[in-house]
Scaffold this active site. Structure first.
Site, PDB file in Angstrom:
ATOM      1  N   TYR A 101       0.823  -1.222   0.000  1.00 23.68           N
ATOM      2  CA  TYR A 101       0.000   0.000   0.000  1.00 23.68           C
ATOM      3  C   TYR A 101       0.853   1.267   0.000  1.00 23.68           C
ATOM      4  O   TYR A 101       0.434   2.284  -0.564  1.00 23.68           O
ATOM      5  CB  TYR A 101      -1.018  -0.027   1.154  1.00 23.68           C
ATOM      6  CG  TYR A 101      -2.132  -0.984   0.839  1.00 23.68           C
ATOM      7  CD1 TYR A 101      -3.136  -0.630  -0.059  1.00 23.68           C
ATOM      8  CD2 TYR A 101      -2.155  -2.270   1.367  1.00 23.68           C
ATOM      9  CE1 TYR A 101      -4.128  -1.519  -0.406  1.00 23.68           C
ATOM     10  CE2 TYR A 101      -3.149  -3.172   1.028  1.00 23.68           C
ATOM     11  CZ  TYR A 101      -4.139  -2.794   0.147  1.00 23.68           C
ATOM     12  OH  TYR A 101      -5.122  -3.669  -0.214  1.00 23.68           O
TER      13      TYR A 101
ATOM     14  N   HIS B   7     -14.770   2.104  -0.626  1.00 25.25           N
ATOM     15  CA  HIS B   7     -13.691   1.149  -0.324  1.00 25.25           C
ATOM     16  C   HIS B   7     -12.492   1.814   0.352  1.00 25.25           C
ATOM     17  O   HIS B   7     -11.406   1.244   0.373  1.00 25.25           O
ATOM     18  CB  HIS B   7     -13.240   0.429  -1.605  1.00 25.25           C
ATOM     19  CG  HIS B   7     -14.265  -0.544  -2.128  1.00 25.25           C
ATOM     20  ND1 HIS B   7     -14.225  -1.086  -3.390  1.00 25.25           N
ATOM     21  CD2 HIS B   7     -15.356  -1.080  -1.533  1.00 25.25           C
ATOM     22  CE1 HIS B   7     -15.253  -1.917  -3.564  1.00 25.25           C
ATOM     23  NE2 HIS B   7     -15.966  -1.921  -2.447  1.00 25.25           N
TER      24      HIS B   7
HETATM   25  P1  OAD Z   1     -12.013  -4.066 -12.217  1.00 30.72           P
HETATM   26  O1  OAD Z   1     -10.564  -4.117 -12.566  1.00 30.72           O
HETATM   27  O2  OAD Z   1     -12.677  -5.301 -11.728  1.00 30.72           O
HETATM   28  O3  OAD Z   1     -12.828  -3.590 -13.493  1.00 30.72           O
HETATM   29  C1  OAD Z   1     -12.490  -2.449 -14.225  1.00 30.72           C
HETATM   30  C2  OAD Z   1     -13.465  -2.290 -15.379  1.00 30.72           C
HETATM   31  O4  OAD Z   1     -13.121  -1.088 -16.066  1.00 30.72           O
HETATM   32  C3  OAD Z   1     -13.427  -3.423 -16.389  1.00 30.72           C
HETATM   33  O5  OAD Z   1     -14.767  -3.837 -16.709  1.00 30.72           O
HETATM   34  C4  OAD Z   1     -12.776  -2.798 -17.622  1.00 30.72           C
HETATM   35  O6  OAD Z   1     -13.299  -3.283 -18.849  1.00 30.72           O
HETATM   36  C5  OAD Z   1     -13.145  -1.327 -17.444  1.00 30.72           C
HETATM   37  N1  OAD Z   1     -12.195  -0.411 -18.060  1.00 30.72           N
HETATM   38  C6  OAD Z   1     -10.861  -0.548 -18.213  1.00 30.72           C
HETATM   39  N2  OAD Z   1     -10.336   0.521 -18.803  1.00 30.72           N
HETATM   40  C7  OAD Z   1     -11.371   1.367 -19.054  1.00 30.72           C
HETATM   41  C8  OAD Z   1     -11.480   2.643 -19.669  1.00 30.72           C
HETATM   42  N3  OAD Z   1     -10.435   3.278 -20.145  1.00 30.72           N
HETATM   43  N4  OAD Z   1     -12.707   3.211 -19.733  1.00 30.72           N
HETATM   44  C9  OAD Z   1     -13.799   2.563 -19.240  1.00 30.72           C
HETATM   45  N5  OAD Z   1     -13.758   1.369 -18.667  1.00 30.72           N
HETATM   46  C10 OAD Z   1     -12.559   0.779 -18.562  1.00 30.72           C
HETATM   47  O7  OAD Z   1     -12.189  -2.842 -11.198  1.00 30.72           O
HETATM   48  P2  OAD Z   1     -13.442  -2.496 -10.258  1.00 30.72           P
HETATM   49  O8  OAD Z   1     -14.715  -2.924 -10.873  1.00 30.72           O
HETATM   50  O9  OAD Z   1     -13.303  -1.080  -9.843  1.00 30.72           O
HETATM   51  O10 OAD Z   1     -11.850  -3.497  -4.170  1.00 30.72           O
HETATM   52  O11 OAD Z   1     -13.133  -3.429  -9.012  1.00 30.72           O
HETATM   53  C11 OAD Z   1     -13.968  -3.362  -7.907  1.00 30.72           C
HETATM   54  C12 OAD Z   1     -13.193  -3.615  -6.649  1.00 30.72           C
HETATM   55  O12 OAD Z   1     -12.430  -4.810  -6.790  1.00 30.72           O
HETATM   56  C13 OAD Z   1     -12.137  -2.575  -6.339  1.00 30.72           C
HETATM   57  O13 OAD Z   1     -12.668  -1.435  -5.693  1.00 30.72           O
HETATM   58  C14 OAD Z   1     -11.212  -3.314  -5.444  1.00 30.72           C
HETATM   59  C15 OAD Z   1     -11.125  -4.600  -6.233  1.00 30.72           C
HETATM   60  O14 OAD Z   1     -10.785  -5.735  -5.527  1.00 30.72           O
HETATM   61  C16 OAD Z   1     -11.132  -3.425  -3.043  1.00 30.72           C
HETATM   62  O15 OAD Z   1      -9.929  -3.241  -3.044  1.00 30.72           O
HETATM   63  C17 OAD Z   1     -11.947  -3.569  -1.817  1.00 30.72           C
END
Ligand code: OAD
Length: 236
Positions: free
Chosen positions: A56, A109
């Protein structure tokens, strides 16, 4: 003229991807480089605090070198100019929404730039490392940890999120894979109460079928275009 007034926006790592912050689940993403079980659970912290604090500390330092992109800037403009209620619920732990100028932001988060003292339960703005176990500014205990919600812990302020969602006419999900609950379940809550739902994501998310409308492409393109639409509807 748009017929909604209260907007809840959920953002995820995709919003910050074009600022150079790794997403979690992409090929080569953060969870391919590190096992969740090693760095993002209370058990990992109890077992190997140095490893977790170093992970971190690196992420905290890295986000401070990044800058907001067009998606953050567009959402900040919406926050400034939208006359109705608006809440940006972010799963992101960076501060790019705020640095773009958004004010109505809720970090479900946690935040990299906060440290949480587990001895006196206070939170403190924090930019430097925690690895060397600095004392808590409030009680002096060497018990600071990242103010990040780890797997197995409860996301922050769910009551406030559900209250805002209960008033929302429009729910928009931006840059999130829909893999992590409870955030991933918000679209179904919204839908069940008749709120309009829109997905803006690079590709269909895991929950894409729950949205009334889905637009796919980079956030830096989709979000400014959508914000223009919404704000021109407001004045029309
Ligand atoms: P993910 O990495 O699971 O998903 C990111 C999403 O963003 C994917 O569906 C990609 O297709 C999309 N993406 C990537 N680049 C992009 C762009 N330029 N424009 C638009 N979309 C794009 O991340 P999160 O959904 O945020 O939790 O993950 C949720 C949680 O899982 C996080 O907050 C974290 C993680 O474990 C904790 O740490 C508690």
């Amino acid at each position: 003229m748009t017929d909604y007034r209260n907007i809840v926006i959920l953002t995820g790592a995709g919003v910050s991807a074009e600022s150079g912050i790794d997403t979690f689940r992409a090929e080569g993403g953060l969870w391919e480089q590190h096992r969740v079980e090693d760095v993002a659970t209370p058990e990992a912290f109890a077992r190997d605090p140095d490893l977790v604090l170093r992970f971190y500390d690196m992420r905290r330092a890295a986000i401070q070198t990044k800058v907001p992109n067009g998606a953050h800037l567009a959402l900040a403009r919406l926050d400034r100019e939208w006359a109705g209620n608006l809440l940006i619920v972010t799963q992101n732990v960076d501060d790019l929404h705020e640095r773009a100028g958004a004010r109505r932001v809720l970090h479900m988060h946690g935040e990299h730039l906060n440290a949480w003292c587990t001895a006196c339960d206070t939170r403190h703005p924090w930019r430097g490392p925690l690895m060397d176990r600095p004392p808590c500014p409030h009680c002096g205990a060497n018990a600071l940890r990242p103010d990040i919600v780890w797997f197995g812990e409860m996301p922050y302020r769910m009551d406030d999120i559900y209250a805002a969602l209960g008033q929302a006419d429009l729910f928009v999900s931006i840059g999130t894979s829909g893999a992590v609950y409870p955030a991933a379940g918000l679209v179904r809550e919204a839908r069940a109460q008749g709120t309009a739902t829109l997905e803006l994501n690079l590709e269909p998310s895991q929950g894409t079928r729950w949205f009334d409308e889905a637009r796919h492409g980079p956030a830096s393109v989709l979000v400014p275009a959508w914000v223009d639409e919404v704000l021109s509807g407001q004045s029309g």
